[in-house]
Design a protein around this motif. Sequence first.
Motif, short mmCIF file in Angstrom:
data_model
loop_
_atom_site.label_atom_id
_atom_site.label_comp_id
_atom_site.label_asym_id
_atom_site.label_seq_id
_atom_site.Cartn_x
_atom_site.Cartn_y
_atom_site.Cartn_z
N TRP A 258 103.61 128.00 58.69
CA TRP A 258 103.66 128.14 57.24
C TRP A 258 104.93 128.90 56.85
CZ3 TRP A 258 99.24 128.90 60.08
CH2 TRP A 258 98.11 128.17 59.72
N LEU A 259 105.53 128.50 55.74
CA LEU A 259 106.60 129.28 55.10
C LEU A 259 106.20 129.51 53.65
CD1 LEU A 259 109.41 130.58 55.12
CD2 LEU A 259 110.36 128.34 54.51
N ASN A 260 106.12 130.77 53.30
CA ASN A 260 105.72 131.16 51.93
C ASN A 260 104.43 130.44 51.52
OD1 ASN A 260 107.97 132.79 51.81
ND2 ASN A 260 109.26 131.21 50.88
N ASP A 261 103.46 130.46 52.44
CA ASP A 261 102.12 129.90 52.23
C ASP A 261 102.09 128.38 52.13
OD1 ASP A 261 100.94 132.46 52.23
OD2 ASP A 261 101.42 132.71 50.11
N SER A 262 103.22 127.71 52.39
CA SER A 262 103.25 126.24 52.44
C SER A 262 103.18 125.80 53.90
CB SER A 262 104.53 125.71 51.80
OG SER A 262 104.56 125.97 50.42
N LEU A 263 102.21 124.96 54.22
CA LEU A 263 102.07 124.47 55.58
C LEU A 263 103.19 123.47 55.86
CD1 LEU A 263 100.45 124.27 58.24
CD2 LEU A 263 99.12 122.43 57.16
N LEU A 264 104.05 123.81 56.82
CA LEU A 264 105.14 122.91 57.19
C LEU A 264 104.67 121.82 58.14
CD1 LEU A 264 108.05 125.46 57.77
CD2 LEU A 264 107.44 124.23 55.68
N GLY A 265 103.71 122.16 59.01
CA GLY A 265 103.21 121.15 59.93
C GLY A 265 102.59 121.76 61.15
N ARG A 266 102.00 120.91 61.98
CA ARG A 266 101.44 121.30 63.28
C ARG A 266 102.34 120.76 64.37
NH1 ARG A 266 95.25 121.40 65.27
NH2 ARG A 266 95.48 123.33 64.08
N VAL A 267 102.62 121.59 65.36
CA VAL A 267 103.44 121.18 66.49
C VAL A 267 102.58 121.17 67.74
CG1 VAL A 267 105.53 122.10 65.43
CG2 VAL A 267 104.22 123.53 67.00
N GLY A 268 103.01 120.38 68.73
CA GLY A 268 102.23 120.26 69.95
C GLY A 268 103.04 119.75 71.12
N ASN A 269 104.25 120.30 71.30
CA ASN A 269 105.06 119.89 72.45
C ASN A 269 106.08 121.00 72.73
OD1 ASN A 269 106.93 118.68 74.27
ND2 ASN A 269 106.31 116.66 73.57
#
Length: 863
Positions: free
Chosen positions: A136-147
């Motif tokens: 999250w940046l400033n409470d905005s979810l940027l994404g989920r990573v998995g690698n």
Amino acid sequence: MNTNLFWMKILFDSFMCSFNQLFRTIVNVLIVLIMLVSCAKTPSFVVQSLNEGWMLTAVNDTFQSMPASVPGCVHTTLLHNGLIPDPFVGREEAGLQWIGKNSWEYTLSFNAAFDPGAFHRTELVFDGLDTEADIWLNDSLLGRVGNMFRTWRFEVGTILSDQDNRLHIRFYPPDSLQDLRAAQLPFLLPEKRAYSRKAPFQSGWDWGPTYITMGIWKEVRLEAWNSIKINNYTFHQNHVDEHKAILGLELEIESEPNTGGRIILQISGQEALSVEIPEGNGSRILHFPFEIYNPRLWWPNGMGEQFLYDVSLELYADREKVDTKKHRLGLRSIELVREPDSIGASFYFRVNGLPIYAKGANYIPADHFVHRQSREATRRLLVDSKEVHMNMIRVWGGGVYPQDDFYELCDSLGLLVWQDFMFACTMYPFDNVFLDNVRQEAIDQVKRLRKYTSLALWCGNNEVDEGFHNWGWQKSLAWSSADSAAIWQGYLELFEILLPQVVADLDLHRPYWPSSPSTGWGRPESLLHGDVHYWGVWWGEEPFEKYREKVGRFNSEFGFQAMPSMVSLRRFISPEGMIPWSKELEAHQKHPRGTKLIHDYMSRDFPVPEKFDDYVYMSQLVQAYGIGMAIEAQRRSKPHSMGSLYWQLNDSWPVTSWSSIDYFGSWKALHFHLKELYDNILISIGQAEGRNKLWITSDVHKEFSGELDVEIYRLDGQMLAEHKMNIIVPPGGSLSVLELDSLMDKAGASPDNCCIQAEWIVDGTKQAKRLLWLARPHDLKLLPAGLSLALVQQDGETWLKVTSEQPARQVALSSLNAEVQFSDNFFDLLPGEDKMVRLSFPPHIKIADGDIKAVCLNDFLQK
């Protein structure tokens, strides 16, 4: 004063005052305009590091928030904050497993160092995240990573503020996610770790601990840009010989709409290319051919110089330089030669048109906590490899893709790189989500590494093909025929289609090899084509002599364990734990039969000492003896055999393992022996038709004609016979030059009571010299060596002169001070020789007579 003059003066003074005011006003206006223009000029490219100021918190509130180093991981952050003991010392592993089972949060508060609104794009870039996380940046979810192996980029221009930004990353324990993914399949895979794109070895290996790491393991930064920039570049070496290099510059450019530029390529300060980049929008790939006449070629270590051209790429937009890239490029051709022959098919590398016998080792991550490996530590390890004549390093597929430092150093040192993709010893999922993730991983890594001169081969995996066909997974995991067929088809999709296609698309001239080995070591055909991992010795408990029979076309794994040096052991084992089979030692022995196998092989061929430090010494002799036998047999068999990459070069933590250099950088006996075993000219003894024969093996691509001097000594030091002969060794040849048994019979020498010194001299220059032994070590009738040690100061350096009264086998020097290094060790010595060993140590260390100790095999074999 005249009235007129008075008024004239008043008017003049008023004029001058007005003029000065006007002048000052004009100057001030100009200054303001200049400042405004300067302030309005936004740089084309800005990078802001975000490595500093991070805090770490356990999601379950086990600990208060604590400072965290980035790059780093949860384990090392807890260690630095004094919350856990050193995971590498003693028996701490079991008590620290809770770390990998928790969720953890990294947070960072920061101000932007630039105006986010002034740039076309602003990206938050993570070079490496380990592994499963939400951002999250400033409470905005940027994404989920998995690698763990991908670079992650997020556009944040509309989210980023000038001040008071908050970056928040929550890492999830891989185990629970792996369980969820495994439950979605109708069959089990051999290893649960297969469901995560995370360094396999961190789940435990037969030389490494189980510490499931999480964290920001590479750099973090903001990148903001306008106009146009270089995203990636490489140089395709389409044809290279001593007359001309036909090359292709590939550029990946990204720009604002309707933006072009000019690229200027300089090679060693000379302009090689200057071309316009047409206007465009977004990311695009451009190709520009160019040539270099009469190039200086790059050669692997031992074949010639490692010349590297200084390359500069400059990108201009509106006559302003907006981006620059620098690189050092070696020009060479490289091929993997696989041609059918009378017994199977060849497997060797050809560099600049010449075949090369690959001499090297398998590299694993040099620290379990992979962010801790520094450039200096990497340099030491690779220089240690070059110094023993290695020319190839295999990056094993169960670790991580090394940092750029590794490949830059391999380029400069002449070490070819066999590069595995990070897949090892298990089958893998093959759903679209998993394959898409792997595809982007492969794209990221191929784009990053393809520009390096030393990169010789892409290999799909380590021992996955062998495991499927030879390790009994079908039975142990109860796969149905349909399950097995589907899993194998998934293997083909990943390793025979997806990965080779990425390599073919992005790295035009490097070979791809699907799996190492190509066939399991228990099958006869494994020795006839492809590469082989021969583990009949060690895993199969076969005697070392089997190495003389089991020689493959390219021997990419074979090995034997030895204990680390006493200096190293003292750094992680308590005095109470310094006994064989102690619980502390066994915590640092990860092979289930490792300690027993070392003891069993020692009992076969060597005396078994009672004192612990003697046992450590003897374990290293056992390793050097066995692996030396393997390398000699493999090199004698050229051109049938064209590669020796033993398992393994290094360690990821303090451990008893197959390494020749332990975790702390201490050379074991094997590494010292490699100076002879991997020298361009090798003298060895081979057996044929039940007779002992002297062989000379050359890796030099020219003919040698010289004198061979062979001397036979009894083990009381008396020379029994001398034989001289002229021989010719063809370029890159390996040939038997002398039958030894007849010579020994005439001299009345027996294998258990003699040694043989062979020296080959060409044009008055010694090409090779070696002291050779025919009997097993425990059968030798050695006498007390009578060693003498004396310190010698010479040209500002400290040397140790070592002499012996009788032939001495495997003289080992040691110091209680870990900072004292020896230029040579574990050597053999004849009476009358002065062996000079250079000592290296920091200025604050003082060395006196008696500080250096010596032991040799004679001390245990006095018959």
